[in-house]
Design an enzyme around this catalytic site. Structure first.
Site, PDB file in Angstrom:
ATOM      1  N   TYR A  26       0.860  -1.183   0.000  1.00  0.00           N
ATOM      2  CA  TYR A  26       0.000   0.000   0.000  1.00  0.00           C
ATOM      3  C   TYR A  26       0.898   1.236   0.000  1.00  0.00           C
ATOM      4  O   TYR A  26       1.638   1.471   0.958  1.00  0.00           O
ATOM      5  CB  TYR A  26      -0.888  -0.043   1.239  1.00  0.00           C
ATOM      6  CG  TYR A  26      -1.897   1.073   1.353  1.00  0.00           C
ATOM      7  CD1 TYR A  26      -2.761   1.381   0.314  1.00  0.00           C
ATOM      8  CD2 TYR A  26      -2.014   1.797   2.547  1.00  0.00           C
ATOM      9  CE1 TYR A  26      -3.701   2.385   0.437  1.00  0.00           C
ATOM     10  CE2 TYR A  26      -2.962   2.793   2.686  1.00  0.00           C
ATOM     11  CZ  TYR A  26      -3.798   3.089   1.632  1.00  0.00           C
ATOM     12  OH  TYR A  26      -4.735   4.089   1.767  1.00  0.00           O
ATOM     13  N   TYR A 180     -11.721  -4.137   7.218  1.00  0.00           N
ATOM     14  CA  TYR A 180     -10.409  -3.807   7.799  1.00  0.00           C
ATOM     15  C   TYR A 180     -10.544  -2.688   8.838  1.00  0.00           C
ATOM     16  O   TYR A 180     -10.092  -2.805   9.975  1.00  0.00           O
ATOM     17  CB  TYR A 180      -9.431  -3.390   6.697  1.00  0.00           C
ATOM     18  CG  TYR A 180      -8.117  -2.886   7.236  1.00  0.00           C
ATOM     19  CD1 TYR A 180      -7.093  -3.771   7.550  1.00  0.00           C
ATOM     20  CD2 TYR A 180      -7.906  -1.526   7.466  1.00  0.00           C
ATOM     21  CE1 TYR A 180      -5.895  -3.314   8.077  1.00  0.00           C
ATOM     22  CE2 TYR A 180      -6.719  -1.067   7.994  1.00  0.00           C
ATOM     23  CZ  TYR A 180      -5.710  -1.959   8.304  1.00  0.00           C
ATOM     24  OH  TYR A 180      -4.533  -1.502   8.844  1.00  0.00           O
ATOM     25  N   HIS A 181     -11.164  -1.604   8.435  1.00  0.00           N
ATOM     26  CA  HIS A 181     -11.224  -0.445   9.331  1.00  0.00           C
ATOM     27  C   HIS A 181     -12.207  -0.653  10.476  1.00  0.00           C
ATOM     28  O   HIS A 181     -12.137   0.043  11.486  1.00  0.00           O
ATOM     29  CB  HIS A 181     -11.570   0.816   8.530  1.00  0.00           C
ATOM     30  CG  HIS A 181     -10.506   1.187   7.556  1.00  0.00           C
ATOM     31  ND1 HIS A 181     -10.585   0.856   6.216  1.00  0.00           N
ATOM     32  CD2 HIS A 181      -9.311   1.817   7.715  1.00  0.00           C
ATOM     33  CE1 HIS A 181      -9.500   1.288   5.602  1.00  0.00           C
ATOM     34  NE2 HIS A 181      -8.721   1.867   6.478  1.00  0.00           N
ATOM     35  N   LYS A 542     -10.901  17.474  15.888  1.00  0.00           N
ATOM     36  CA  LYS A 542     -10.094  16.842  14.846  1.00  0.00           C
ATOM     37  C   LYS A 542      -9.966  17.817  13.673  1.00  0.00           C
ATOM     38  O   LYS A 542     -10.844  17.875  12.812  1.00  0.00           O
ATOM     39  CB  LYS A 542     -10.729  15.523  14.388  1.00  0.00           C
ATOM     40  CG  LYS A 542     -10.485  14.385  15.368  1.00  0.00           C
ATOM     41  CD  LYS A 542     -10.734  13.025  14.765  1.00  0.00           C
ATOM     42  CE  LYS A 542      -9.786  12.660  13.664  1.00  0.00           C
ATOM     43  NZ  LYS A 542      -8.381  12.528  14.092  1.00  0.00           N
ATOM     44  N   ASP A 546      -8.188  14.367   8.453  1.00  0.00           N
ATOM     45  CA  ASP A 546      -7.972  13.057   9.064  1.00  0.00           C
ATOM     46  C   ASP A 546      -9.283  12.526   9.632  1.00  0.00           C
ATOM     47  O   ASP A 546      -9.872  13.118  10.526  1.00  0.00           O
ATOM     48  CB  ASP A 546      -6.922  13.184  10.174  1.00  0.00           C
ATOM     49  CG  ASP A 546      -6.819  11.936  11.030  1.00  0.00           C
ATOM     50  OD1 ASP A 546      -7.048  10.829  10.490  1.00  0.00           O
ATOM     51  OD2 ASP A 546      -6.502  12.065  12.219  1.00  0.00           O
ATOM     52  N   HIS A 548      -9.630   9.313  10.904  1.00  0.00           N
ATOM     53  CA  HIS A 548      -9.433   8.229  11.871  1.00  0.00           C
ATOM     54  C   HIS A 548      -9.735   8.766  13.272  1.00  0.00           C
ATOM     55  O   HIS A 548      -8.879   9.358  13.926  1.00  0.00           O
ATOM     56  CB  HIS A 548      -8.005   7.684  11.786  1.00  0.00           C
ATOM     57  CG  HIS A 548      -7.756   6.898  10.543  1.00  0.00           C
ATOM     58  ND1 HIS A 548      -7.415   7.485   9.346  1.00  0.00           N
ATOM     59  CD2 HIS A 548      -7.818   5.567  10.298  1.00  0.00           C
ATOM     60  CE1 HIS A 548      -7.258   6.543   8.422  1.00  0.00           C
ATOM     61  NE2 HIS A 548      -7.507   5.374   8.969  1.00  0.00           N
TER      62      HIS A 548
END
Length: 668
Positions: A26, A180-181, A542, A546, A548
Site C-alpha cells: 500500500y 479492515y477499518h 479533529k 484526518d 481516523h
C-alpha cells in the site's frame, strides 16, 4: 482452486504448487511522479499488484488548494487532482496487464473514471482492466471518516459503478466491502463478520431493486463483489473468522440471491494485516506480529486471501521508507516460495476445534445480522453499529490499561535495549513541506491550459445526470478527459447530494461501569470543578481531513466517564471552527487528535488563532503519531502536552488534563 493435491511426490518430481496470492504494498506519497517511481521499484522487486494510497484531499473530493487541504497534501497518499496527475502516476505501467487496487470510497466513481480515461488514452482495452476500488461508504461512516455525501446518494454512486463495470469493465471489482477499518475501530470478530456482510447486502439489494441488471446477469454482479479484511493477533480466531466468512457468503449468495455458478459464489478477499496492533514502543517486535497475522490469512487454503498487503514494521512511528516496504514484501515472498505452504490442501479440514469455533462465530454473526435486518438494514443501523464499535474499542483499551490484554513492550516487559533500527535521522520518511506548494502550482497551471468551455459543459452534464438519477460514470469519464479537477467533480455532486455528518457514537456509548479504576480521577475532576465554579469543559477536536477518529472517540468517552463535560463534534473541522467552538462553549481545555502527519501546520494555525481570540490561557493538548522532533515544535507553539501511542493509560492522560486546568485556574 481445486483441493486435489499431491501430498506425496514421486521420485524426482516436485509436488504441484498453487499460485501465490497477489503481493501488494500500500503506497503513495508526495507527488504522482515520485509515487510512480516507487511503484516501478516495488514491481521490479517482485510486487505483483499495485495498491494505491491517495491523500486525504483526493479521498474527500477537494483540490490541493482548498482550505481544508492545508497541511494534508501528499501526506498519507498521493494527490490526484486531475487526469494529468493520474497519467503521471501510472506512467509506463501497462494497465491491461496490471491488477490495481485503489483505496478510495466517497470519490471512487471519480478515481475509477480517471483510471479508465488513462486506459482509453493509452490504448488499454476496458475489457482487460483488472483491479478493485474499495467503494464501501458504510464503513467510512462507521470507522474511517472519508465520507462526503449522505447514505442514499452514496449508495446510488456505488450502484452506478457496479452497473457500469459489469457491462464495460467486466474483470473489475467495483466494490470491495471493507471490514479492515471496522477492526481498527475496535470491532470484535463477530462485528467484523456481521457488519461487513450487512454492508454487502445493502449494496446488492440496492442494485437488484434498481432493475438495471437483468436477473440472468445478477450472478455476475455478485461474483464481482470482493472484500478487504483485517487479520489481528488472535491467530486461531482469525483463521476461523475467515473460514466463517467463506461459509456465510456461500449461504447468502445461494439463499438470498439464488446464484448458481460456484465461481460467482466465491468469497474473494484481499487483506492488510492489523495496523492497530503495531506498537510505537519496541517497534522491532512488529515484524513478528505482521508475520503471524499474515499466516492467519494464508494457512487455510479454503479461506486464503487473493491479495495481501502488509504494513511496515515502523508505521506506528510515521511513513515507512522504501526499504521498510521491501522488508514486508520479502516476508510474503519467503512464505510463498521458500516454504511448502502452497503444496497442500486445507490443513484445517477435520479439526474439531476449528469446526467448533467457526460454527460459534457463524451463529453469533447470524444473530447480529438478524438484529441489523430488523432495524431495516445497514443504512438504518449506522447509529447502532457505530455505538457498538465505540463500546468494543473502549473495552479493548480498558483491557490494555488493566493488563488483562498483554501487549509486549507496551504494558509488559517494557525494559528494552535501544533499537539501532530507529536511531538517528531518516528512521522514517518525511514528506517535504514544499510538496504542497508545488502541487498547488501544477494544479493552477493545469486549470489555465485546459478548455474552460469544455470543462463547464461536461460538469453541467454531470450535474444534470446526478439530478435526474442517471448513471454518472460515462459523464464522469467525459469530465476526466476534459480536464475537470477532483475538487470540481466533488463540488458539483455536493451541490446535488449535499454533505453528511456521521454519528460519533460517543454520547450513546455505555458509560464505564468499573468505577473503582476511575475514582481518583473523578475525585480530581470534582475538586477542580468546584474551584472553577462549574464542571470542567473539554473540547475534543479533529482539525484537517484526518477521519481516523478512534483515538479521539476514546478520549471523549473517558473524559465523559470521569466527570468532565465534553464537546466533540466529530471529524473534518478547520482550525477556525475549533477555535470558534472553544470560544462559544467557554471550554477549559482543548484536545486535538491528528493522525495524518499534518500536525505541525494545523496546530501552528490553531495556536495563532487562539492567541488572536484572547484564548491563550486555555491549555491545548495534542495526540497523534508525532515524532520527537515535532513534539518540540508543537510545544514551541505553546502546546501544553503531547501524547503519542505509547501513552496508552487514558486515566493518566485525564489526570494530566485536570492538573493543567487546575494550574491555569489557580494562576488566574
Amino acid at each position: 482452486m481445486s483441493d486435489k493435491k499431491a501430498n506425496s511426490t514421486t521420485a524426482g518430481k516436485s509436488p504441484e504448487r498453487d499460485k501465490p496470492w497477489l503481493f501488494r504494498t500500500y503506497a503513495g506519497h508526495s507527488t504522482a511522479a515520485k509515487s510512480n517511481e516507487l511503484y516501478r521499484k516495488n514491481l521490479a522487486k517482485g510486487q505483483t499488484g499495485l495498491s494505491i494510497a491517495f491523500d486525504l484531499p483526493t479521498q474527500t473530493g477537494y483540490d490541493s488548494d482548498h482550505e481544508l487541504a492545508r497541511g494534508e497534501v501528499g501526506k498519507v497518499g498521493v494527490p490526484v487532482s486531475h487526469l494529468g496527475d493520474m497519467m503521471n502516476l501510472l506512467d509506463g505501467i501497462p494497465l491491461d496487464q496490471m491488477n490495481t487496487s485503489m483505496t478510495i470510497n466517497a470519490t471512487a466513481a471519480w478515481l475509477l473514471s480517471l483510471y479508465i480515461a488513462v486506459a482509453d488514452k493509452t490504448g488499454a482495452s476496458r475489457t482487460k482492466l483488472t483491479g478493485t476500488i474499495q467503494n464501501d461508504i458504510i464503513k467510512e461512516y462507521l470507522s474511517r471518516g472519508t465520507y462526503v455525501f449522505p447514505p442514499e446518494p452514496s449508495l446510488k454512486l456505488i450502484q452506478d459503478t457496479i452497473v457500469f463495470s459489469y457491462k464495460e469493465v467486466p474483470k473489475w471489482n467495483p466494490t470491495n466491502v471493507c471490514s479492515y477499518h471496522l477492526q481498527e475501530a475496535g470491532a470484535t470478530p463477530v462485528q467484523e463478520l456481521s457488519y461487513a456482510l450487512a454492508t454487502a447486502l445493502a449494496v446488492l439489494d440496492k442494485v437488484k431493486a434498481s432493475g438495471e441488471v437483468p436477473d440472468e446477469d445478477f450472478g455476475r454482479v455478485v461474483g464481482r463483489v470482493s472484500f478487504f479484511v483485517n487479520a489481528g493477533m488472535r491467530f486461531i480466531t482469525e483463521i476461523c473468522k475467515m473460514r466463517a466468512f467463506n461459509e456465510l457468503w456461500e449461504e447468502i449468495t445461494v439463499n438470498r440471491y439464488g446464484v448458481t455458478d460456484p465461481k460467482h459464489r466465491m468469497f474473494r478477499y484481499g487483506v492488510q494485516v492489523n495496523s492497530l496492533g503495531l506498537t510505537e514502543p519496541q517497534p522491532e517486535n512488529n515484524v513478528y506480529r505482521i508475520l503471524l497475522e499474515m499466516m492467519a490469512v494464508t494457512l487455510s487454503k479454503k479461506a486464503r486471501a487473493r491479495a495481501v498487503q502488509l504494513p511496515a514494521w515502523n508505521e506506528a512511528l510515521g511513513l515507512p521508507r522504501p526499504w521498510d516496504q521491501q522488508w514486508s514484501l520479502r516476508m510474503q515472498q519467503i512464505v510463498a516460495y521458500e516454504t511448502d505452504l502452497l503444496e497442500y490442501g486445507d490443513i484445517f479440514d477435520g479439526s474439531a476445534e476449528i469446526t467448533r469455533k467457526v460454527e460459534e462465530l457463524k451463529e453469533q454473526a447470524k444473530a447480529e445480522l438478524a438484529t441489523i435486518e430488523r432495524m431495516g438494514g445497514a443504512i438504518a443501523a449506522i447509529d447502532y453499529m457505530k455505538r457498538r464499535l465505540v463500546e468494543s474499542n473502549s473495552s479493548r483499551v480498558r483491557n490494555i490499561e488493566t493488563g488483562e490484554l498483554i501487549v509486549v513492550g507496551v504494558n509488559k516487559w517494557t525494559e528494552t535495549e535501544p533499537s539501532p533500527l530507529t536511531a538517528g535521522e531518516g528512521a522514517i520518511m518525511v514528506v517535504d513541506p514544499a510538496v504542497e506548494a508545488e502541487q498547488v502550482g501544477r494544479l493552477k497551471a493545469w486549470r489555465e491550459q485546459r478548455d474552460a468551455k469544455l470543462v463547464e459543459k461536461t460538469l453541467a452534464e454531470l450535474e444534470s445526470a446526478a439530478k435526474e438519477g442517471r448513471n454518472v460514470m460515462e459523464y464522469s469519464i467525459a469530465c476526466a478527459k476534459a480536464g475537470v479537477t477532483t475538487g470540481e467533480w466533488g463540488t458539483t455532486l455536493r451541490r446535488v447530494f449535499g454533505e453528511y455528518r456521521a454519528p460519533t457514537g460517543v454520547a450513546q456509548a455505555a458509560p464505564e461501569r468499573a468505577s473503582g479504576e476511575l475514582d481518583d480521577v473523578r475525585a480530581a475532576v470534582d475538586a477542580a470543578s468546584e474551584r472553577l465554579g462549574r464542571r470542567i469543559k473539554f473540547l475534543v477536536g479533529k482539525p484537517g481531513l484526518d477521519g481516523h477518529s478512534n483515538g479521539a472517540e476514546q478520549i471523549a468517552v473517558r473524559a465523559r466517564d470521569v466527570g468532565m463535560e465534553v464537546v466533540y463534534e466529530g471529524i473534518r473541522l478547520t482550525p477556525t471552527q475549533i477555535v470558534r467552538a472553544a470560544l462559544d462553549e467557554s471550554v477549559h481545555v482543548v484536545g486535538l487528535s491528528i493522525l495524518s502527519g499534518s500536525h505541525v501546520p494545523l496546530v501552528s494555525e490553531l495556536m495563532d488563532r487562539m492567541r488572536k481570540e484572547g484564548l491563550s490561557d486555555i491549555p491545548v493538548v495534542v495526540g497523534g503519531i508525532i515524532p520527537p522532533e515535532d513534539e518540540v515544535k508543537l510545544k514551541g507553539f505553546g502546546v501544553a502536552a503531547v501524547y503519542t501511542p505509547k501513552d496508552f493509560q487514558l486515566n493518566d492522560i485525564m489526570a494530566d488534563i485536570v492538573r493543567l486546568v487546575d494550574t491555569e485556574a489557580r494562576a488566574a
